[in-house]
Scaffold this active site. Structure first.
Site, mmCIF file in Angstrom:
data_model
loop_
_atom_site.group_PDB
_atom_site.id
_atom_site.type_symbol
_atom_site.label_atom_id
_atom_site.label_comp_id
_atom_site.label_asym_id
_atom_site.label_seq_id
_atom_site.Cartn_x
_atom_site.Cartn_y
_atom_site.Cartn_z
ATOM 1 N N THR A 22 -2.973 -90.222 76.682
ATOM 2 C CA THR A 22 -4.112 -91.030 77.091
ATOM 3 C C THR A 22 -3.797 -91.720 78.412
ATOM 4 O O THR A 22 -2.668 -92.139 78.644
ATOM 5 C CB THR A 22 -4.466 -92.078 76.008
ATOM 6 O OG1 THR A 22 -5.594 -92.847 76.447
ATOM 7 C CG2 THR A 22 -3.307 -93.016 75.727
ATOM 8 N N HIS B 134 7.527 -94.853 63.114
ATOM 9 C CA HIS B 134 8.932 -95.126 62.821
ATOM 10 C C HIS B 134 9.355 -94.576 61.453
ATOM 11 O O HIS B 134 10.551 -94.567 61.122
ATOM 12 C CB HIS B 134 9.182 -96.640 62.871
ATOM 13 C CG HIS B 134 10.602 -97.013 63.166
ATOM 14 N ND1 HIS B 134 11.607 -96.084 63.364
ATOM 15 C CD2 HIS B 134 11.200 -98.227 63.287
ATOM 16 C CE1 HIS B 134 12.743 -96.704 63.588
ATOM 17 N NE2 HIS B 134 12.529 -98.014 63.548
#
Length: 432
Positions: A349, A403
């Protein structure tokens, strides 16, 4: 009696919202004509009639949510309309082209002159209040619904007599200008009452796509252990290369050499070295994807969409630039297909196109990585080789990752590799 049903849309889409009926009750419809515009989570779809006949009754109205396979209207097959009344059709029907030819041949000179005047003055044609369904693009119809505008009252059309988005917006502005002028003529009051404050609040229903975007962004933050790591890249080498090759590149490929192809290639090179950033979590399993379908975030009037460049690792710089150009144009014209939006493995993006200097992008679930590009800004930088300070075009990069499967070490190394590939285009060509 024939039942008009919501067709199968896509594997992941089970419902939609009726945006607008393109035909009226009691109106004759040819086979293949569009009868209703359906708004889904990702794109707007026009449903075509599989039969010729007269629409008898709409079972749902604009704004209603309908399921795939649900009956939304009834039609009487082999029926036509004459003087406002339905009649059974006997024998083969004339095609639309044959009807137009017959109408032209029966038109006298005076009516032809009237038609010429209508074409020369398209704005006057919309003054005819008898037109139940003005010709308008899907985007214009959607904008009119959002603003509460009656399309038949919009006097802003193009040369072909079609209402477009800018015409709807211009008409809305003219109404607001008149309202503001009327408000100014009223006697001012020191304190507005509660009722007057309520009148100053405009309630606008969120579009289905905006609701979906909001829902998925919240889900991404609630389900993923999302972190963001940052770095910066010196754009000197890429900008110099583009400056040298831009003319020959355009001459040979018919497309401009932009930054996005460099970043796409750099991301692919880093994904090959750190495959967990190209994975997906399903239950207790990891899906390690050995293909590289890169999503490119595109901002539109209706919200952010992420069309996908398929097998970007097999494309050269020109191929990537062409594909991004095609997808971006589809996004701007609201003509993306569902297949253009499904199945990406990683997203890029670019908030820098709007002036963003620093941001933390949100994951595009179920993907586990997204790279944020930002504004190129000249800053003083210490050059390691010479310990001198030079002004360089710099860009901050942001990598948001899940994560749960990507450790901080891998994320940092991934972003460092993207940085190195971008700062040395020769390595970029070799690695990609």
């Amino acid at each position: 009696m024939i039942e008009i049903k919501v067709p199968e849309l896509a594997e992941s889409i089970s419902e939609g919202t009726i945006a607008n009926w393109l035909k009226n009750e009691g109106e004759f419809v040819q086979k293949g004509e569009s009868i209703v515009e359906l708004e889904t989570d990702k794109v707007n779809i026009e449903i075509n009639s599989e039969y010729s006949g007269v629409l008898k009754k709409f079972l749902y109205q604009p704004g209603d949510t309908v399921q795939v396979g649900q009956v939304i209207a009834n039609m009487e097959e082999n029926e036509t309309v004459t003087n406002g009344k339905s009649e059974q059709v006997e024998g083969p029907q004339k095609t639309e082209i044959e009807k137009q030819i017959e109408a032209v041949s029966n038109t006298d000179v005076s009516s032809q002159e009237k038609q010429k005047e209508t074409i020369a003055n398209p704005a006057d044609s919309v003054k005819d209040k008898n037109k139940p369904n003005p010709v308008a693009s899907p985007a214009a119809r959607k904008k009119a619904r959002e603003l509460g505008i009656d399309l038949s009252e919009v006097p802003y059309q193009d040369l072909l007599g079609r209402v477009r988005v800018d015409g709807v917006e211009a008409y809305k502005q003219s109404l607001e200008s008149k309202q503001n002028q009327a408000n100014q003529e009223k006697k001012p009051q020191q304190v507005a009452t509660a009722g007057e404050k309520e009148e100053m609040i405009e309630r606008v229903k969120m579009s289905r796509r905006r609701q979906t975007i909001a829902k998925r962004l919240v889900e991404a933050q609630q389900t993923a252990a999302m972190l963001t790591t940052f770095n910066e890249v010196d754009m000197t080498a890429i900008m110099a290369l583009r400056s040298r090759r831009k003319d020959s590149f355009y001459k040979n490929n018919g497309v401009k050499l932009g930054f996005m192809s460099f970043f796409t290639k750099a991301v692919i090179g880093a994904l090959k070295a750190f495959p967990l950033l190209n994975a997906e979590i399903q239950g207790n399993e990891l899906l390690l994807k050995k293909f590289y379908d890169i999503g490119i975030a595109v901002s539109t009037d209706d919200g952010l969409v992420v069309p996908v460049v398929r097998h970007a690792d097999r494309l050269g710089f020109a191929g990537i630039e062409k594909e991004i150009g095609v997808l971006s144009e589809k996004a701007r014209t609201n003509s993306l297909a569902l297949s253009d939006l499904q199945g990406g493995t990683f997203t890029i993006t670019n908030g820098g196109t709007f002036g963003s200097l620093y941001s933390t992008p949100i994951l595009n679930a179920p993907q586990v990585g997204i790279l944020g590009m930002h504004k190129i800004q000249k800053r003083p930088v210490v050059i390691d080789e010479t310990d001198t300070v030079e002004v360089r075009p710099m860009m901050y990069l942001a990598l948001s990752y899940d994560h749960r499967i990507v450790d901080g070490k891998e994320a940092v190394q991934f972003l460092v590799m993207v940085k190195k590939l971008l700062e040395d285009p020769e390595d970029l060509l070799l690695e990609s």
